[in-house]
Design an enzyme around this catalytic site. Structure first.
Site, PDB file in Angstrom:
ATOM      1  N   PRO A   1     -51.119  21.167  39.592  1.00 30.25           N
ATOM      2  CA  PRO A   1     -51.150  22.146  40.061  1.00 30.25           C
ATOM      3  C   PRO A   1     -51.597  22.263  41.496  1.00 30.25           C
ATOM      4  O   PRO A   1     -52.068  20.467  42.183  1.00 30.25           O
ATOM      5  CB  PRO A   1     -52.670  22.210  38.919  1.00 30.25           C
ATOM      6  CG  PRO A   1     -52.426  22.164  37.926  1.00 30.25           C
ATOM      7  CD  PRO A   1     -51.358  20.077  38.232  1.00 30.25           C
ATOM      8  N   GLY A   2     -51.292  23.688  41.833  1.00 32.97           N
ATOM      9  CA  GLY A   2     -51.288  23.492  43.352  1.00 32.97           C
ATOM     10  C   GLY A   2     -50.775  22.977  44.273  1.00 32.97           C
ATOM     11  O   GLY A   2     -50.405  22.931  45.404  1.00 32.97           O
TER      12      GLY A   2
ATOM     13  N   TYR B   1       0.937  -1.624   0.012  1.00 31.38           N
ATOM     14  CA  TYR B   1       0.368  -0.116   0.400  1.00 31.38           C
ATOM     15  C   TYR B   1       1.306   0.391  -0.221  1.00 31.38           C
ATOM     16  O   TYR B   1       0.770   2.011  -0.578  1.00 31.38           O
ATOM     17  CB  TYR B   1      -0.990   0.244   1.222  1.00 31.38           C
ATOM     18  CG  TYR B   1      -1.507   1.449   1.438  1.00 31.38           C
ATOM     19  CD1 TYR B   1      -2.580   1.532   0.323  1.00 31.38           C
ATOM     20  CD2 TYR B   1      -1.327   2.077   2.353  1.00 31.38           C
ATOM     21  CE1 TYR B   1      -3.872   3.034   0.405  1.00 31.38           C
ATOM     22  CE2 TYR B   1      -1.866   3.328   2.770  1.00 31.38           C
ATOM     23  CZ  TYR B   1      -3.397   3.764   1.520  1.00 31.38           C
ATOM     24  OH  TYR B   1      -3.828   4.828   2.015  1.00 31.38           O
TER      25      TYR B   1
ATOM     26  N   LYS C   1       0.837   4.391  -2.955  1.00 31.12           N
ATOM     27  CA  LYS C   1       1.114   5.231  -2.296  1.00 31.12           C
ATOM     28  C   LYS C   1       2.182   6.905  -3.111  1.00 31.12           C
ATOM     29  O   LYS C   1       2.144   7.776  -2.880  1.00 31.12           O
ATOM     30  CB  LYS C   1       0.863   6.369  -1.254  1.00 31.12           C
ATOM     31  CG  LYS C   1      -0.778   5.281  -0.776  1.00 31.12           C
ATOM     32  CD  LYS C   1      -2.340   5.184  -1.258  1.00 31.12           C
ATOM     33  CE  LYS C   1      -2.874   6.817  -1.251  1.00 31.12           C
ATOM     34  NZ  LYS C   1      -3.908   7.339  -1.628  1.00 31.12           N
TER      35      LYS C   1
END
Length: 369
Positions: A281-282, A103, A107
């Site tokens: 709620p509350g 390789y 290259k």
């Protein structure tokens, strides 16, 4: 400007083509295995800049190294000569070109060929000897250790590490693209005759694997990786790109009772933690104070009242909050406080605390406002 990209569907090529489009380059010829010889010939006739990224690194036969990395480069340069096209050519090589293997030799041959082409024709040539790359769209179990680790770890597949102390040099795809675009603009960085990407990272294979494994477990312990570290930030982005498509989401532990719920979302060792509080709620939540711990409350849905009282005084301070007007309320130390859902729907509050909750040292003391 007309640009030719060979190897356009590969890891580097796909990222490059996407960014070229993002930057307004709308005349890009994407050449890859499915393209025709006629398309390549025409592109070599008319292109004004060539990114030559095509190559072979895992062929079936050893001879294919030279054919893919030298032969195709020769064909490409031959077409440019045929059309007397002296457009700049950027080619990607590898640090393997310095090694004595099939390789690397192929290259190196490609490098020599393009340097000779530049001398012969006067065309500008740019050769990048790239180190090990990582980022989205790289193929796992192919030629990227990062892609393989990310893919396998995300899927609970074992990874094999023979030499955990081996160091690897890594470069992030976005840093490669930045160098490419700088080259396109004439602002490249060179080391001798080779162009370089100035940002790379050194890490052992063992540490790399542990870091990626930590990304996976962060879903369980809710820890956010250290985004101040550039490498960790880039690696985490890469890891997320390899998540299975049916695993983008993950559940959180909701602490639910008749008042609503409280869920930790994110935890950081140096920036505290973020949680989501839902109050019916509350309902009143809180009624405690801290010595050092501090918080920020942001109501994103519903409406309510946050009450404060300095523990040494009787005066009560009230802040009305609503998802219709996003407003952060700081909770200072020394003030007992609560948050009351005064609306008709659930109230959702994003809560940030400056430190991780420690059950052994909670720094929270009950006291009615």
């Amino acid at each position: 400007m007309k640009i030719l990209v060979t190897g356009a569907k590969g890891f580097v090529g796909s990222n490059l083509c996407a960014e070229l489009k993002n930057c307004g380059y709308d005349d890009v010829v994407e050449y890859d295995l499915g393209s025709t010889a006629e398309e390549l010939d025409e592109a070599c006739r008319t292109s004004e800049f060539i990114f030559h990224l095509a190559g072979v690194n895992r062929p079936k036969e050893e001879k294919d190294f030279m054919e893919g990395n030298f032969g195709f480069t020769s064909d490409l340069l031959g077409l440019l000569k045929k059309h007397n096209n002296k457009s700049p050519v950027l080619i990607t090589s590898s640090i393997q070109a310095a090694l004595d293997n099939p390789y690397g030799k192929s290259k190196k041959a490609g490098e020599n060929l393009i340097f000779e082409y530049g001398q012969e024709t006067g065309a500008e040539v740019y050769v990048y000897r790239l180190v090990n790359l990582f980022g989205k769209w790289s193929r796992p179990n192919y030629n990227s250790v990062v892609a393989t680790f990310c893919h396998n770890i995300a899927r609970n597949i074992d990874i094999q590490i023979n030499s955990p102390d081996t160091e690897v040099e890594l470069c992030y795809i976005d840093d490669v693209l930045k160098a490419f675009f700088n080259t396109l603009d004439g602002n490249l960085i060179k080391d001798g005759k080779f162009c370089v990407v100035p940002v790379t990272y050194q890490i052992t294979v063992g540490d790399l694997a542990e870091l990626i494994k930590g990304f996976k477990t962060s879903r369980d312990d809710l820890r956010v990786p250290n985004m101040l570290d550039p490498f960790t930030k880039k690696l985490y982005s890469t890891y997320l790109s390899y998540l299975p498509e049916n695993s983008f989401s993950y559940p959180l532990k909701m602490n639910v009772d008749d008042r609503g719920s409280f869920t930790e979302f994110l935890r950081t060792p140096d920036r505290g933690q973020i949680s989501v509080n839902v109050a019916k709620p509350g309902i009143t939540k809180g009624n405690h104070w801290h010595h050092t711990k501090n918080e920020k409350f942001l109501v994103v849905y519903g409406e309510g009242v946050i009450k404060f009282r300095n523990i040494n005084l009787d005066e009560i301070i009230e802040y009305k909050v609503s998802g219709d007007k996003l407003e952060v309320v700081d909770v200072p130390p020394g003030y007992t406080h609560n948050i009351i859902n005064s609306g008709d729907t659930d109230m959702v509050t994003i809560m940030w605390a400056n430190e991780l909750f420690d059950p052994d040292k909670p720094d929270s003391y009950y006291l009615e406002v």
